[in-house]
Design a protein around this motif. Structure first.
Motif, mmCIF file in Angstrom:
data_model
loop_
_atom_site.group_PDB
_atom_site.id
_atom_site.type_symbol
_atom_site.label_atom_id
_atom_site.label_comp_id
_atom_site.label_asym_id
_atom_site.label_seq_id
_atom_site.Cartn_x
_atom_site.Cartn_y
_atom_site.Cartn_z
ATOM 1 N N MET A 162 0.950 -1.224 -0.048
ATOM 2 C CA MET A 162 -0.092 -0.116 0.034
ATOM 3 C C MET A 162 0.927 1.244 0.047
ATOM 4 S SD MET A 162 -2.939 1.305 2.566
ATOM 5 C CE MET A 162 -4.153 -0.125 2.228
ATOM 6 N N MET A 163 1.884 1.114 0.781
ATOM 7 C CA MET A 163 2.868 2.237 0.659
ATOM 8 C C MET A 163 3.542 2.479 -0.630
ATOM 9 S SD MET A 163 2.610 3.734 3.565
ATOM 10 C CE MET A 163 0.826 3.060 3.451
ATOM 11 N N VAL A 164 3.665 1.736 -1.153
ATOM 12 C CA VAL A 164 4.288 2.020 -2.759
ATOM 13 C C VAL A 164 3.150 2.475 -3.641
ATOM 14 C CG1 VAL A 164 5.109 0.632 -4.723
ATOM 15 C CG2 VAL A 164 5.976 -0.081 -2.577
ATOM 16 N N VAL A 165 1.938 1.870 -3.590
ATOM 17 C CA VAL A 165 0.903 2.312 -4.209
ATOM 18 C C VAL A 165 0.452 3.976 -3.880
ATOM 19 C CG1 VAL A 165 -1.583 2.344 -4.557
ATOM 20 C CG2 VAL A 165 -0.139 0.233 -4.614
ATOM 21 N N ARG A 166 0.758 4.317 -2.768
ATOM 22 C CA ARG A 166 0.524 5.671 -2.202
ATOM 23 C C ARG A 166 1.522 6.531 -2.630
ATOM 24 N NH1 ARG A 166 -3.554 3.873 -1.376
ATOM 25 N NH2 ARG A 166 -4.938 3.796 0.425
ATOM 26 N N ARG A 167 2.887 6.092 -2.791
ATOM 27 C CA ARG A 167 3.966 7.004 -3.409
ATOM 28 C C ARG A 167 3.598 7.183 -4.668
ATOM 29 N NH1 ARG A 167 7.287 3.742 0.224
ATOM 30 N NH2 ARG A 167 7.711 2.299 -1.347
ATOM 31 N N LEU A 168 3.377 6.504 -5.441
ATOM 32 C CA LEU A 168 3.200 6.566 -6.969
ATOM 33 C C LEU A 168 1.641 7.258 -6.899
ATOM 34 C CD1 LEU A 168 4.160 3.115 -8.397
ATOM 35 C CD2 LEU A 168 5.358 5.348 -8.472
ATOM 36 N N GLN A 169 0.801 7.072 -6.182
ATOM 37 C CA GLN A 169 -0.336 7.976 -6.361
ATOM 38 C C GLN A 169 -0.119 9.087 -6.263
ATOM 39 O OE1 GLN A 169 -2.987 5.952 -3.604
ATOM 40 N NE2 GLN A 169 -4.322 4.982 -5.451
ATOM 41 N N ARG A 170 0.939 9.573 -5.175
ATOM 42 C CA ARG A 170 1.214 11.098 -5.087
ATOM 43 C C ARG A 170 2.021 11.668 -6.245
ATOM 44 N NH1 ARG A 170 1.518 9.127 0.485
ATOM 45 N NH2 ARG A 170 3.927 8.607 0.015
ATOM 46 N N LYS A 171 2.748 10.898 -6.976
ATOM 47 C CA LYS A 171 3.730 11.156 -7.826
ATOM 48 C C LYS A 171 2.607 11.538 -8.985
ATOM 49 C CE LYS A 171 6.968 9.407 -11.225
ATOM 50 N NZ LYS A 171 8.027 8.309 -11.595
ATOM 51 N N TYR A 172 1.635 10.933 -9.411
ATOM 52 C CA TYR A 172 0.658 11.217 -10.332
ATOM 53 C C TYR A 172 -0.602 12.082 -9.833
ATOM 54 C CZ TYR A 172 3.389 7.928 -13.024
ATOM 55 O OH TYR A 172 4.443 7.509 -13.783
ATOM 56 N N HIS A 173 -0.542 12.596 -8.849
ATOM 57 C CA HIS A 173 -1.305 13.633 -8.163
ATOM 58 C C HIS A 173 -3.026 12.860 -8.033
ATOM 59 C CE1 HIS A 173 1.613 16.678 -9.401
ATOM 60 N NE2 HIS A 173 1.694 16.124 -10.501
ATOM 61 N N LEU A 174 -2.874 11.534 -7.600
ATOM 62 C CA LEU A 174 -3.918 11.076 -7.149
ATOM 63 C C LEU A 174 -4.426 10.887 -5.940
ATOM 64 C CD1 LEU A 174 -3.513 8.200 -10.110
ATOM 65 C CD2 LEU A 174 -5.074 10.199 -10.082
ATOM 66 N N ALA A 175 -3.336 11.184 -5.109
ATOM 67 C CA ALA A 175 -3.417 11.020 -3.573
ATOM 68 C C ALA A 175 -2.922 12.203 -2.646
ATOM 69 C CB ALA A 175 -2.672 9.727 -3.041
ATOM 70 N N ALA A 176 -3.395 12.363 -1.613
ATOM 71 C CA ALA A 176 -2.708 13.405 -0.725
ATOM 72 C C ALA A 176 -1.324 13.711 -0.663
ATOM 73 C CB ALA A 176 -3.352 13.528 0.788
ATOM 74 N N PRO A 177 -0.816 14.742 -1.174
ATOM 75 C CA PRO A 177 0.832 14.992 -1.228
ATOM 76 C C PRO A 177 1.284 14.948 0.153
ATOM 77 C CG PRO A 177 -0.564 17.106 -1.588
ATOM 78 C CD PRO A 177 -1.406 15.941 -1.490
ATOM 79 N N ILE A 178 2.646 14.393 0.069
ATOM 80 C CA ILE A 178 3.368 14.853 1.233
ATOM 81 C C ILE A 178 4.750 15.762 0.440
ATOM 82 C CG2 ILE A 178 5.102 13.688 2.681
ATOM 83 C CD1 ILE A 178 3.450 11.403 3.008
ATOM 84 N N SER A 179 4.544 17.048 0.662
ATOM 85 C CA SER A 179 5.633 18.012 0.066
ATOM 86 C C SER A 179 6.508 18.759 1.288
ATOM 87 C CB SER A 179 4.517 18.806 -0.747
ATOM 88 O OG SER A 179 3.923 19.619 -0.050
ATOM 89 N N LEU A 180 7.307 19.332 0.673
ATOM 90 C CA LEU A 180 7.966 20.296 1.581
ATOM 91 C C LEU A 180 7.048 21.427 2.166
ATOM 92 C CD1 LEU A 180 11.431 20.925 -0.016
ATOM 93 C CD2 LEU A 180 10.846 19.322 1.862
#
Length: 355
Positions: A228-246
């Motif tokens: 799930m953590m892998v999927v979430r990281r890739l979802q964030r990369k493609y703007h599909l999940a809540a971002p973790i940004s600076l």
């Protein structure tokens, strides 16, 4: 001057600048949270709820406002470090109560000596009863027969099941990032990010996703968590999940009422404590239940949310039977809908609850 000395001075200078910026930003945030009116107040407290001390924060410009209890996501992720980004305007119209749920935030901190015992017995039913006790406390404290419930993400599971069991305590329910079926969410979200990676021609990402199959697994365990953590990281990369940004990290660190000494409380998340609940959630499916609700039902969904895919909630909502119901799609908003579009969200919240 030696190069190493210059580097050291540069590092110290940069650290001092960041520290100064942080202190200034935090003071600005604290000032923005102050109430101008004499009737406004903030209460931070621990309450004995269902056998343990649990942490609550009440904020409002007028304690005669209708009460809105916010059920945060996760499970295990407190909203305390981010609520200031969007809730200040809510407090003009509602008495907003935030709660660090069992095994989360300051509730976890004050019960740290028994966390293993609490984790071993954690269930959805237990959290429903926690919610009931808190709801009854608020009804008595503010002299209101019923209160509003808002559930975000995992909190939408808790909120939905609570209003099904205790409708007599609830004025209306608002679902944000609404979960209908945990399994369908993961299946749909996985297929969406796989599609995005293929369209982008990102063969490496495609292969990483294909290597996760079967996804999701039937049982939730450490392997499923890792996938799930892998999927979430890739979802964030493609703007599909809540971002973790600076920017998001800076906003959380500069939260006006989270002191630096409390960072470990809110940012050192241990999902192993939530394992029994996550295992239960893998089987959660509202579609297996009747769609009759005794309270008004409202969904405020981000039209870019593929972490809890909004089309699934849309489809389910169409069949709901309730005294009143309305679904509003928030444009250009993802899973953290109220952060992405705070003004639009507040207007929608007022429209459905205060009309």
């Amino acid at each position: 001057m030696k190069l190493s000395t210059k580097c050291l001075l540069t590092t110290f200078g940069a650290a001092a600048a960041v520290g100064t910026a942080y202190a200034v930003q935090r003071k600005v945030n604290q000032r923005n949270q102050r109430f101008d009116q004499d009737t406004g107040f903030e209460l931070k407290e621990y309450r004995m709820i269902n056998g343990i001390q649990q942490y609550l924060v009440h904020r409002t410009e007028n304690d005669e406002n209708p009460v809105l209890l916010v059920l945060h996501g996760g499970p295990g992720e407190s909203a305390m470090p981010t609520r200031y980004l969007y809730q200040r305007e809510w407090e003009k119209y509602f008495t907003v109560v935030n709660w660090d749920q069992r095994l989360c935030g300051k509730t976890l901190q004050i019960n740290a000596d028994q966390k293993e015992e609490l984790a071993s017995s954690l269930t959805l039913d237990q959290l429903i009863e926690d919610t009931r006790e808190i709801c009854d406390v608020l009804r008595a404290q503010y002299h209101q027969d019923k209160i509003f419930i808002l559930g975000h993400s995992w909190g939408s599971v808790l909120g939905t099941m609570f209003v099904r069991k205790y409708p007599d305590r609830v004025k209306a329910y608002v679902g944000v990032g609404q979960v209908v079926s945990m399994r369908r969410n993961e299946e749909t979200g996985y297929q969406k990010v796989l599609q995005k990676a293929r369209i982008a021609g990102a063969d490496h990402d495609v292969q990483r996703l294909l290597a996760l199959t079967p996804y999701p697994q039937t049982q939730f365990d450490q392997e499923m968590m890792d996938k799930m953590m892998v999927v979430r990281r890739l979802q964030r990369k493609y703007h599909l999940a809540a971002p973790i940004s600076l920017k998001a990290l800076w906003q959380m660190l500069a939260a006006p009422d989270v002191n630096p000494g409390e960072f470990s409380v809110y940012f050192n998340l241990d999902f192993k404590l939530q394992l029994s609940l996550l295992q239960e959630l893998m089987g959660f499916d509202l579609e297996a239940l009747d769609r009759h609700y005794e309270v008004p039902m409202y969904y405020l969904l981000g039209d870019q949310d593929w972490q809890t895919p909004y089309p699934i909630a849309q489809e389910y909502f169409a069949g709901i039977e309730a005294p009143r119901k309305q679904l509003i799609l928030i444009p250009n908003a993802g899973h953290n809908t109220m952060i992405d579009q705070p003004e639009f969200f507040l207007n929608a919240l007022r429209a459905v609850l205060l009309a």
